[in-house]
Scaffold this motif. Structure first.
Motif: not given
Length: 410
Positions: A236-249
């Motif tokens: 689940f690293k890709r799901e976690e990292e992409q979700g966080l990057r979206l929120m931070q953007s």
């Protein structure tokens, strides 16, 4: 990303759940736990929910019609039928009878995700032959993408890793799962199967060259796996990292509006927003008819780049679907992007645990960092992950496709 190390939270041998469980089989282990007041209440609530006529997840209790349709999505159904027939051929007559249900059986909705044995539906894969297990893997491969097959196998092996960690491999192994098959495998008529147990709930409905895999529950505790065999992987690293990057953007104003609660267990949460079994999840086991309110920020307010990031993020949650059905699914989700909402609970720093939710008339995705069950962390940590997907407005378990197929045949 850094953060907490799960090895700092391993229970000692003196912990009752560990020390007193050595050598027990899943049913014997489950019996005293299921007799506790909390488990009795949970099972009673699950029974009540399962007896409700199926309606589906909605935002207001009213099912929106016309969202799903029968179609040729290019699913290679013949290979799936052959794999299912090969699996059934390996089973004894008693096992086949125990595993087989009518296509409209209520047992579709009996899946759960703890390691406890809450029901006796289907057959348990730890009780069948090696040939049957290999044949099951053939069916799994025939109904998933290559990456999806690997993900489900990793989830099963992550369960084994937890069993290895505490020497409880009879309770938690890669095979301690229920398997059920619904209907008769056919290249034209509806049929399907499900797999469920600790950290897996996987429901597959097939009608000709079309299929759905929903609802799904996937989880892991911990997420960094190092098996005694030497195999290592992270989940689940890709799901976690992409979700966080979206929120931070997002702009500060959109981030603020997307954030429902700043704390993962926030005192401001109403009673319906958190429970001990699912924590922040709304679409967990037996929540088939839940009314899930509209929350968060409309994706229509995102930039084009952020909208593209949403679709890329969503596809990571559907990577287990075969290519044709996945492409059709993503086209359907994109067609409703202007009615899609994104919401968040928790912080959005690199090391913060969080929950996010993507919701439209045709998709519901939840990602959550949990507190410990088999690890001792009393607050959410990023090494315990639960992920749920649903098809709102009546198409979990392919129910709407089944209805449309019946109308077509009438």
């Amino acid at each position: 990303m850094t953060g907490a190390d799960y090895r700092d939270y391993i229970w000692p041998e003196s912990y009752d759940r560990v020390g007193k469980s050595h050598g027990l089989d899943p049913i014997t282990y489950s019996q005293p736990v299921l007799s506790t007041p909390k488990a009795i209440a949970l099972k009673a609530e699950w029974k009540r929910l399962s007896e409700e006529p199926y309606r589906g997840i909605t935002h207001d209790g009213v099912v929106e019609e016309g969202l799903y349709e029968l179609a040729d999505e290019g699913f290679p159904v013949e290979a799936a039928v052959s794999a299912a027939e090969a699996l059934l051929a390996t089973l004894s007559s008693e096992q086949r009878a125990a595993a087989s249900y009518p296509i409209d059986a209520s047992e579709w909705r009996g899946w759960y995700n703890p390691e406890l044995v809450f029901n006796t539906n289907g057959i348990r894969l730890e009780t069948v032959s090696d040939a049957s297990r290999e044949a099951f893997l053939g069916l799994l491969a025939a109904c998933t993408s290559a990456r999806g097959f690997e993900k489900i196998r990793h989830l099963m092996k992550a369960n084994l890793f937890l069993g290895e960690l505490y020497d409880l491999r009879r309770i938690m192994s890669e095979w301690t799962y229920h398997f059920l098959i619904f209907g008769t495998p056919s290249p034209t008529e509806p049929w399907g199967w499900n797999l469920y147990g600790h950290h897996i709930g996987f429901n597959v409905l097939i009608i000709g060259r079309q299929m759905v895999i929903s609802p799904t529950f996937m989880g892991t505790e911990p997420n960094n796996i190092a098996l005694q065999s030497g195999e290592r992987f992270t989940l689940f690293k890709r799901e976690e990292e992409q979700g966080l990057r979206l929120m931070q953007s997002l702009s500060p104003e959109l981030r603020e509006r997307a954030t429902l609660y700043k704390l993962m267990e926030d005192p401001a949460m109403p009673g319906w927003r958190f429970n001990f079994a699912d924590q922040r999840h709304l679409g967990g086991a037996f929540q088939d008819n839940r009314i899930v309110p509209i929350e968060g920020v409309p994706v229509s307010e995102f930039t084009s780049g952020q909208q593209a990031a949403v679709l890329k993020l969503v596809e990571t949650f559907y990577e287990h679907w075969p290519d044709g059905p996945r492409a059709a699914r993503m086209a359907q989700i994109e067609a409703h992007l202007d009615r899609t909402l994104f919401s968040w609970i928790g912080g959005h720093g690199d090391d913060d645990p969080f929950y996010f939710h993507i919701h439209s008339p045709v998709v519901m995705i939840e990602f959550d960092h949990h507190s410990g069950m088999w690890l001792s962390n009393t607050v959410p940590k990023k090494f315990h992950v639960h992920v749920i997907t649903r098809l709102p407005n009546g198409n979990d378990y392919g129910k709407e496709l089944l209805r449309l197929h019946a109308l077509k045949r009438a």
